[in-house]
Motif scaffolding. Sequence first.
Motif, PDB file in Angstrom:
ATOM      1  N   GLU A  90      48.415  46.174  46.988  1.00  0.00           N
ATOM      2  CA  GLU A  90      48.555  47.113  45.876  1.00  0.00           C
ATOM      3  C   GLU A  90      48.903  46.411  44.566  1.00  0.00           C
ATOM      4  O   GLU A  90      49.075  47.056  43.533  1.00  0.00           O
ATOM      5  CB  GLU A  90      49.649  48.136  46.217  1.00  0.00           C
ATOM      6  N   ASP A  91      48.996  45.091  44.597  1.00  0.00           N
ATOM      7  CA  ASP A  91      49.367  44.316  43.413  1.00  0.00           C
ATOM      8  C   ASP A  91      48.182  44.271  42.443  1.00  0.00           C
ATOM      9  O   ASP A  91      47.083  43.852  42.810  1.00  0.00           O
ATOM     10  CB  ASP A  91      49.746  42.898  43.842  1.00  0.00           C
ATOM     11  N   ASP A  92      48.395  44.714  41.205  1.00  0.00           N
ATOM     12  CA  ASP A  92      47.301  44.727  40.233  1.00  0.00           C
ATOM     13  C   ASP A  92      47.413  43.589  39.214  1.00  0.00           C
ATOM     14  O   ASP A  92      46.798  43.643  38.144  1.00  0.00           O
ATOM     15  CB  ASP A  92      47.233  46.071  39.505  1.00  0.00           C
ATOM     16  N   SER A  93      48.178  42.559  39.537  1.00  0.00           N
ATOM     17  CA  SER A  93      48.269  41.399  38.648  1.00  0.00           C
ATOM     18  C   SER A  93      47.124  40.430  38.963  1.00  0.00           C
ATOM     19  O   SER A  93      46.430  40.554  39.979  1.00  0.00           O
ATOM     20  CB  SER A  93      49.622  40.703  38.807  1.00  0.00           C
ATOM     21  N   HIS A  94      46.937  39.460  38.061  1.00  0.00           N
ATOM     22  CA  HIS A  94      45.862  38.484  38.218  1.00  0.00           C
ATOM     23  C   HIS A  94      46.399  37.077  37.973  1.00  0.00           C
ATOM     24  O   HIS A  94      47.313  36.893  37.170  1.00  0.00           O
ATOM     25  CB  HIS A  94      44.720  38.750  37.227  1.00  0.00           C
ATOM     26  N   HIS A 150      45.331  44.319  31.177  1.00  0.00           N
ATOM     27  CA  HIS A 150      44.882  43.314  32.145  1.00  0.00           C
ATOM     28  C   HIS A 150      45.249  41.911  31.679  1.00  0.00           C
ATOM     29  O   HIS A 150      45.564  41.043  32.507  1.00  0.00           O
ATOM     30  CB  HIS A 150      43.375  43.426  32.365  1.00  0.00           C
ATOM     31  N   THR A 165      42.161  49.652  28.489  1.00  0.00           N
ATOM     32  CA  THR A 165      43.046  48.953  29.433  1.00  0.00           C
ATOM     33  C   THR A 165      42.923  47.435  29.328  1.00  0.00           C
ATOM     34  O   THR A 165      43.588  46.708  30.073  1.00  0.00           O
ATOM     35  CB  THR A 165      42.735  49.369  30.884  1.00  0.00           C
ATOM     36  N   LYS A 169      48.898  41.432  32.473  1.00  0.00           N
ATOM     37  CA  LYS A 169      49.147  41.321  33.907  1.00  0.00           C
ATOM     38  C   LYS A 169      48.627  40.007  34.488  1.00  0.00           C
ATOM     39  O   LYS A 169      48.709  39.792  35.698  1.00  0.00           O
ATOM     40  CB  LYS A 169      48.502  42.494  34.641  1.00  0.00           C
ATOM     41  N   SER A 170      48.092  39.144  33.632  1.00  0.00           N
ATOM     42  CA  SER A 170      47.542  37.863  34.088  1.00  0.00           C
ATOM     43  C   SER A 170      48.524  36.740  33.793  1.00  0.00           C
ATOM     44  O   SER A 170      49.159  36.723  32.744  1.00  0.00           O
ATOM     45  CB  SER A 170      46.202  37.583  33.395  1.00  0.00           C
ATOM     46  N   PHE A 211      40.220  37.990  36.966  1.00  0.00           N
ATOM     47  CA  PHE A 211      39.719  39.193  36.303  1.00  0.00           C
ATOM     48  C   PHE A 211      38.625  38.820  35.317  1.00  0.00           C
ATOM     49  O   PHE A 211      38.840  38.041  34.391  1.00  0.00           O
ATOM     50  CB  PHE A 211      40.844  39.919  35.563  1.00  0.00           C
ATOM     51  N   ASN A 229      35.094  43.910  36.160  1.00  0.00           N
ATOM     52  CA  ASN A 229      36.249  44.689  36.592  1.00  0.00           C
ATOM     53  C   ASN A 229      36.675  45.779  35.618  1.00  0.00           C
ATOM     54  O   ASN A 229      37.383  46.698  36.008  1.00  0.00           O
ATOM     55  CB  ASN A 229      37.439  43.758  36.841  1.00  0.00           C
TER      56      ASN A 229
END
Length: 282
Positions: free
Chosen positions: A103-107, A164, A160, A167-168, A149, A154
């Motif tokens: 469920e982790d949406d980091s990159h 992203h 958004t 989150k990277s 990503f 994606n």
Amino acid sequence: FGSTTSLPGATRGVICSGRCLCEAVLWTHWDHSGSLIALVDSVTLNIDPPSFARVLLSDEQSRNLGRWYAQRFIWYLNRRSNPSDIMDMEVIDSEDYALERAEDDSHLVFISHFKLEAGTEATLMDHDLHQLIREDPAHTSHDLPVPVFLDSENLTDLKTLKNHVRKSANMVVLLTPGILSRPWCLVEIVTAVRSAVNIVPVLVERPGATFVFPDEDYYARLRSGRVLSHEAMDAVAKQGIGTDELESAIRQLFLLIALPFSPHKTATVRKAEVLDILKRCR
């Protein structure tokens, strides 16, 4: 051994033969609390953390295994309501760990590129980075659903985009002739600088696509509005980015040494280049 402590909620109990004690000191910063009392004559096997670390780091296989285990150990430790020196850690192949990582949406990497000039190269790099990460079970991003990503694949909503980037852990910027004229690429770079994302500039080495590094004349033209079109300037301004911040972010990008990426060379050469890029990532 018997364990006693005055701390509220702390673990009390008897340490029997074969148990591990104070393991956390091997994997993280740790302060011991309480007392350990020998109830009978006992023998302990002590591991010196600095010596353990030197041995672990001396060999690639042991280093990768240690990283794989440490990542799960810390994940488990952070979810304990009463962490203690005498915890029993069952972290290997933890189903809860796998579910949470899913469920982790980091990159690990966000690839910033000008699609018209580097769409194919970005797709190729995305594939090569994914392959290297998936081939290494000990890699910290091995279990991420989307470790790399690529917005052309994606991204479903431009709103958004900046999330992203934030989150990277790293941003790879593919340097092609027109990238510094593209408003969304500039927004990505500024967002990365604002968010302290590690930036890795990569020079795409391809015939007919020579990138010219900005000089003082470029920055003077940027300040006077002669680099970006009015539409591009408006798009950047709508994201709350002024000319001074834009110039500062671009200058910061080029304080770093650009690594090469040669999509038209052999797969062996390309893999070595992508490996160097991956090593630059944090």
